[in-house]
Scaffold this active site. Structure first.
Site, PDB file in Angstrom:
ATOM      1  N   ASP A 156      37.898  37.465  43.325  1.00  0.00           N
ATOM      2  CA  ASP A 156      38.937  36.762  44.092  1.00  0.00           C
ATOM      3  C   ASP A 156      39.850  37.713  44.865  1.00  0.00           C
ATOM      4  OD1 ASP A 156      39.718  37.554  41.467  1.00  0.00           O
ATOM      5  OD2 ASP A 156      41.497  36.289  41.565  1.00  0.00           O
ATOM      6  N   GLU A 212      40.576  36.276  38.796  1.00  0.00           N
ATOM      7  CA  GLU A 212      41.257  37.245  37.928  1.00  0.00           C
ATOM      8  C   GLU A 212      42.751  37.215  38.152  1.00  0.00           C
ATOM      9  OE1 GLU A 212      43.308  40.333  36.336  1.00  0.00           O
ATOM     10  OE2 GLU A 212      43.038  40.366  38.500  1.00  0.00           O
ATOM     11  N   GLU A 213      43.168  36.916  39.392  1.00  0.00           N
ATOM     12  CA  GLU A 213      44.573  37.097  39.782  1.00  0.00           C
ATOM     13  C   GLU A 213      45.472  35.927  39.418  1.00  0.00           C
ATOM     14  OE1 GLU A 213      45.744  39.823  40.884  1.00  0.00           O
ATOM     15  OE2 GLU A 213      44.170  40.920  41.934  1.00  0.00           O
ATOM     16  N   ARG A 216      40.405  55.526  29.303  1.00  0.00           N
ATOM     17  CA  ARG A 216      41.390  55.621  28.234  1.00  0.00           C
ATOM     18  C   ARG A 216      40.895  54.818  27.043  1.00  0.00           C
ATOM     19  NH1 ARG A 216      46.625  57.122  27.592  1.00  0.00           N
ATOM     20  NH2 ARG A 216      47.503  56.408  25.642  1.00  0.00           N
TER      21      ARG A 216
HETATM   22 ZN   LIG Z   1      45.117  42.605  41.226  1.00  0.00          ZN
HETATM   23 ZN   LIG Z   2      42.239  43.611  40.276  1.00  0.00          ZN
END
Ligand SMILES: [Zn+2]
Ligand SMILES: [Zn+2]
Length: 395
Positions: free
Chosen positions: A82, A140-141, A181
């Site tokens: 997205d 995702e956002e 990480r």
């Molecule tokens: Zn983002």
């Molecule tokens: Zn992102």
């Protein structure tokens, strides 16, 4: 050797990965609206002869089965698709054609890279054992996050992956390098919406009013104690209020003040405790001063943890593929990412793909109108993921 084969294929597909990224970049779609993006990915999977299942509306899941004898391990690779509600300010041939929408978080790069990985692994399937599950994830956002929806719909079942890998662009790291990480890496995020109510009136007669501005000033200061006094100093917490609206005037005390903020941390138990403490403190303090408060917390993504053993192994495979000098250690990052949902239920590793190139002026951070990626990053993005996959599958 499989490494050399992947490196060669990675060169062969470079132009395709760039072209796919440019297509996606010029046709960005907002979270939960990625229908054309999803159709584009489906077309590419069809061309590779890969069957796929749809999930969470625009999400796609496909399997690549290695043909060598193996212990039947399954590894998932995830890319998001997205874009963001930002108007692109770059003057590039592949500039967004959808005004007001922009791939400013590099999800175009993630999707095109994973399509490249799919091509490499499909070509090499007689050379490795185990199954790769490709996850092309929407939204995702935007809460509740495509990852949480796909997990609910069973993306981590049938077959169940033993591990999930994801890569994300990072404009702080030069193209050609990656960062890892192990352990806690990104924060949980919760949105806070507050209305403090008093009784407005003439600014010259405070004794007749209940001033929500002064009450809010005390509340804002007091709430910081949740972070500075109650939180464990060994575990990070952030509380920030970026919006405080008291819409009175020099001589008008308003009836109410409206606030918006964010709370971020890396411990689910403390996160729940902190919610209760903040609400209690705000209510007690505001009431003691004669006002009332609506203190609403909208829970966002959990914190993201990179499983230690998986991440250390993946990191050393990356060193093997790219050379030690091209694999860096990452700091904790208090932004949030819905990949965290995978990391809460499966061994996961979320690593960073360097996309910076100062000499080309590519330095802007993600979520800005001038964000771009140095396409040289695609020389490693697909091949590295393919190599990490075959190694993790025990080859
Ligand atoms: Zn983002
Ligand atoms: Zn992102």
């Amino acid at each position: 050797m499989i490494k050399e084969q992947i490196q060669q294929l990675s060169k062969d597909i470079f132009d395709d990965v760039v072209a796919n990224r440019r297509h996606l970049h010029s046709h960005p779609e907002l979270s939960f609206e990625e229908t054309k993006t999803s159709a584009f990915i489906a077309g590419k999977l069809d061309a590779l002869g890969l069957k796929y299942e749809r999930m969470a509306d625009n999400g796609l899941v496909a399997l690549i089965k290695g043909e060598k004898p193996s212990d039947n391990r399954v590894l998932a690779l995830r890319a998001d698709m997205d874009a963001l509600p930002i108007t692109e300010a770059n003057n590039v041939p592949y500039k967004s054609q959808n005004v007001g929408v922009m791939h400013a978080c590099g999800h175009d790069a993630h999707t095109s890279s994973l399509l490249g990985t799919a091509k490499i692994l499909t070509d090499l399937k007689s050379h490795f054992g185990g199954t790769v599950k490709l996850i092309f994830q929407p939204a995702e956002e935007k809460l509740p996050g495509g990852a949480s929806l796909m997990i609910k719909e069973g993306v981590l079942e049938n077959p169940k992956p033993q591990a999930v890998l994801g890569q994300h662009v990072m404009p702080l790291i030069d193209a050609g390098k990656v960062g890892f990480r192990a352990g806690k890496y990104m924060a949980s995020t919760d949105e806070i919406y507050v209305t403090v109510r008093g009784k407005g009136g003439h600014g010259a007669q405070p004794q007749q009013n209940i001033d929500p501005v002064i009450i809010t000033a005390h509340m804002l200061t007091a709430l910081q104690q949740v972070v500075s006094r109650f939180a464990d100093p060994k575990s990070p917490s952030v509380l920030s209020f970026g919006k405080v609206i008291a819409n009175g005037a020099t001589n008008v005390i308003p009836n109410e003040v409206y606030l918006e903020g964010t709370f971020r941390t890396m411990d689910e138990k403390w996160r729940a405790d902190a919610h209760i403490k903040m609400k209690k403190m705000a209510e007690g303090l505001v009431e003691s001063m004669g006002g009332t408060v609506d203190f609403n917390i909208m829970k966002g993504y959990p914190f993201l943890i990179n499983e230690e053993k998986l991440t250390m192994a993946t990191r050393s495979h990356a060193e093997d593929y790219l050379g030690k000098e091209n694999v860096l250690d990452l700091d904790i990052w208090m932004a949030a990412e819905d990949f965290a949902y995978y990391s809460q239920v499966a061994d996961s590793c979320f690593y960073r793909l360097g996309t910076r190139n100062e000499s080309r002026g590519i330095t802007s951070s993600v979520h800005t109108p001038t964000f771009d990626v140095d396409e040289d990053a695609f020389k490693i993005s697909s091949g590295l993921m393919a190599y990490l996959a075959v190694k993790q599958l025990g080859n």
